[in-house]
Scaffold this motif. Structure first.
Motif, PDB file in Angstrom:
ATOM      1  N   LEU A  84      -3.641  -3.819  -7.938  1.00 45.74           N
ATOM      2  CA  LEU A  84      -3.275  -2.743  -7.603  1.00 45.74           C
ATOM      3  C   LEU A  84      -3.832  -1.923  -9.241  1.00 45.74           C
ATOM      4  O   LEU A  84      -3.392  -2.731 -10.067  1.00 45.74           O
ATOM      5  CB  LEU A  84      -1.971  -2.263  -7.921  1.00 45.74           C
ATOM      6  N   GLU A  85      -4.678  -1.036  -9.913  1.00 43.79           N
ATOM      7  CA  GLU A  85      -4.219   0.223 -11.165  1.00 43.79           C
ATOM      8  C   GLU A  85      -3.329   1.411 -10.952  1.00 43.79           C
ATOM      9  O   GLU A  85      -3.221   1.653  -9.701  1.00 43.79           O
ATOM     10  CB  GLU A  85      -5.829   0.565 -10.835  1.00 43.79           C
ATOM     11  N   ILE A  86      -2.815   1.188 -12.199  1.00 47.92           N
ATOM     12  CA  ILE A  86      -1.642   1.818 -12.230  1.00 47.92           C
ATOM     13  C   ILE A  86      -2.188   3.390 -13.660  1.00 47.92           C
ATOM     14  O   ILE A  86      -1.895   2.437 -14.445  1.00 47.92           O
ATOM     15  CB  ILE A  86      -0.801   2.159 -11.958  1.00 47.92           C
TER      16      ILE A  86
ATOM     17  N   GLU B 144       1.439   6.324  -6.863  1.00 43.59           N
ATOM     18  CA  GLU B 144      -0.268   6.783  -7.121  1.00 43.59           C
ATOM     19  C   GLU B 144      -0.880   6.022  -8.307  1.00 43.59           C
ATOM     20  O   GLU B 144      -1.875   6.087  -8.859  1.00 43.59           O
ATOM     21  CB  GLU B 144      -0.179   7.946  -8.012  1.00 43.59           C
ATOM     22  N   ALA B 145      -1.122   4.762  -7.190  1.00 45.30           N
ATOM     23  CA  ALA B 145      -1.809   2.989  -7.611  1.00 45.30           C
ATOM     24  C   ALA B 145      -2.723   3.333  -6.814  1.00 45.30           C
ATOM     25  O   ALA B 145      -2.982   3.582  -5.742  1.00 45.30           O
ATOM     26  CB  ALA B 145      -1.151   2.249  -7.719  1.00 45.30           C
ATOM     27  N   ARG B 146      -3.913   2.670  -7.857  1.00 51.10           N
ATOM     28  CA  ARG B 146      -4.875   2.396  -6.672  1.00 51.10           C
ATOM     29  C   ARG B 146      -5.358   1.098  -6.196  1.00 51.10           C
ATOM     30  O   ARG B 146      -5.137   0.102  -7.049  1.00 51.10           O
ATOM     31  CB  ARG B 146      -6.235   2.908  -7.847  1.00 51.10           C
ATOM     32  N   ILE B 147      -5.847   1.113  -4.915  1.00 54.70           N
ATOM     33  CA  ILE B 147      -6.416  -0.718  -4.750  1.00 54.70           C
ATOM     34  C   ILE B 147      -7.228  -1.000  -5.095  1.00 54.70           C
ATOM     35  O   ILE B 147      -8.355   0.193  -5.341  1.00 54.70           O
ATOM     36  CB  ILE B 147      -6.214  -0.760  -3.647  1.00 54.70           C
ATOM     37  N   ILE B 148      -8.332  -1.888  -5.809  1.00 52.42           N
ATOM     38  CA  ILE B 148      -8.882  -2.283  -6.826  1.00 52.42           C
ATOM     39  C   ILE B 148      -9.327  -3.754  -6.527  1.00 52.42           C
ATOM     40  O   ILE B 148     -11.048  -3.684  -6.730  1.00 52.42           O
ATOM     41  CB  ILE B 148      -8.330  -1.595  -8.198  1.00 52.42           C
TER      42      ILE B 148
ATOM     43  N   ALA C 217       1.924   1.653  -3.723  1.00 49.64           N
ATOM     44  CA  ALA C 217       1.347   2.190  -4.223  1.00 49.64           C
ATOM     45  C   ALA C 217       0.355   4.021  -4.182  1.00 49.64           C
ATOM     46  O   ALA C 217       0.580   4.375  -4.905  1.00 49.64           O
ATOM     47  CB  ALA C 217       0.039   0.980  -4.422  1.00 49.64           C
ATOM     48  N   ASP C 218       0.521   3.863  -2.925  1.00 49.26           N
ATOM     49  CA  ASP C 218       0.647   5.284  -2.528  1.00 49.26           C
ATOM     50  C   ASP C 218       2.006   6.605  -3.143  1.00 49.26           C
ATOM     51  O   ASP C 218       1.567   7.334  -3.889  1.00 49.26           O
ATOM     52  CB  ASP C 218       0.507   6.128  -0.931  1.00 49.26           C
TER      53      ASP C 218
ATOM     54  N   LYS D  34       0.895  -0.828  -0.058  1.00 48.55           N
ATOM     55  CA  LYS D  34      -0.211   0.277  -0.072  1.00 48.55           C
ATOM     56  C   LYS D  34       1.112   1.132  -0.200  1.00 48.55           C
ATOM     57  O   LYS D  34      -0.365   2.015  -1.055  1.00 48.55           O
ATOM     58  CB  LYS D  34      -0.846  -0.296   1.133  1.00 48.55           C
TER      59      LYS D  34
END
Length: 162
Positions: A122-124, A109-113, A105-106, A102
């Motif tokens: 994760l989505e980036i 700037e990736a998102r947990i989907i 990811a932060d 996480k």
């Protein structure tokens, strides 16, 4: 040299096949290919990344313009466009690794989907280079799957291909 070719086509069955067939017949490799409808649902934009010299790209542009359902063709250097790629990465993650993943990811700037007891997806959306970097950073955790879209791009500034 990488070139970005943007093609506007009539949104009809077989249009993509005709275009990729043109590349195949001439033994030109397509590094990346992304297709989607535009603001006008009857028109699709095909964005291709090709690795070749300028004369080859000019030849391909002329051939593409001869195809019936092609509306417009433009080629660009990377500095002339704003381009992004989307990637989804599924990583094996126990409860201990989740906070580290996480944090990465932060930072990127990736998102947990999606999340389950044993994985995190994760989505980036970023440049291919930054997605490659993110992939390298999460690889030690155990990548289970990756899906990447290829680059989509628009010309910088007020100019438009249409």
């Amino acid at each position: 040299m990488k070139q970005i070719i943007s093609v506007l086509v009539e949104n009809q069955a077989g249009a993509l096949n005709k275009i990729t067939g043109l590349f195949a017949r001439r033994a030109f490799n397509i590094d990346s290919l992304a297709v989607g409808v535009t603001e006008d649902k009857s028109i699709s934009r095909i964005t291709m990344i090709v690795d070749s010299g300028n004369s080859v790209v000019e030849q391909v542009e002329k051939q593409l313009n001869k195809l019936v359902n092609v509306i417009k063709v433009r080629s660009f250097n990377a500095s002339e466009v704003v381009g992004k790629e989307l990637a989804m990465i599924k990583i094996a993650s126990g409860s201990k690794a989740r906070s580290e993943i996480k944090d990465l990811a932060d930072i990127m700037e990736a998102r947990i989907i999606d999340i389950s007891t044993s994985t995190i997806t994760l989505e980036i959306s970023d440049t291919p280079e930054r997605i490659d970097l993110f992939e390298e950073m999460v690889r030690p955790y155990g990548i289970q799957e990756i899906a990447r879209t290829g680059i989509i791009a628009l010309q910088k500034g007020s100019s438009a291909i249409s």
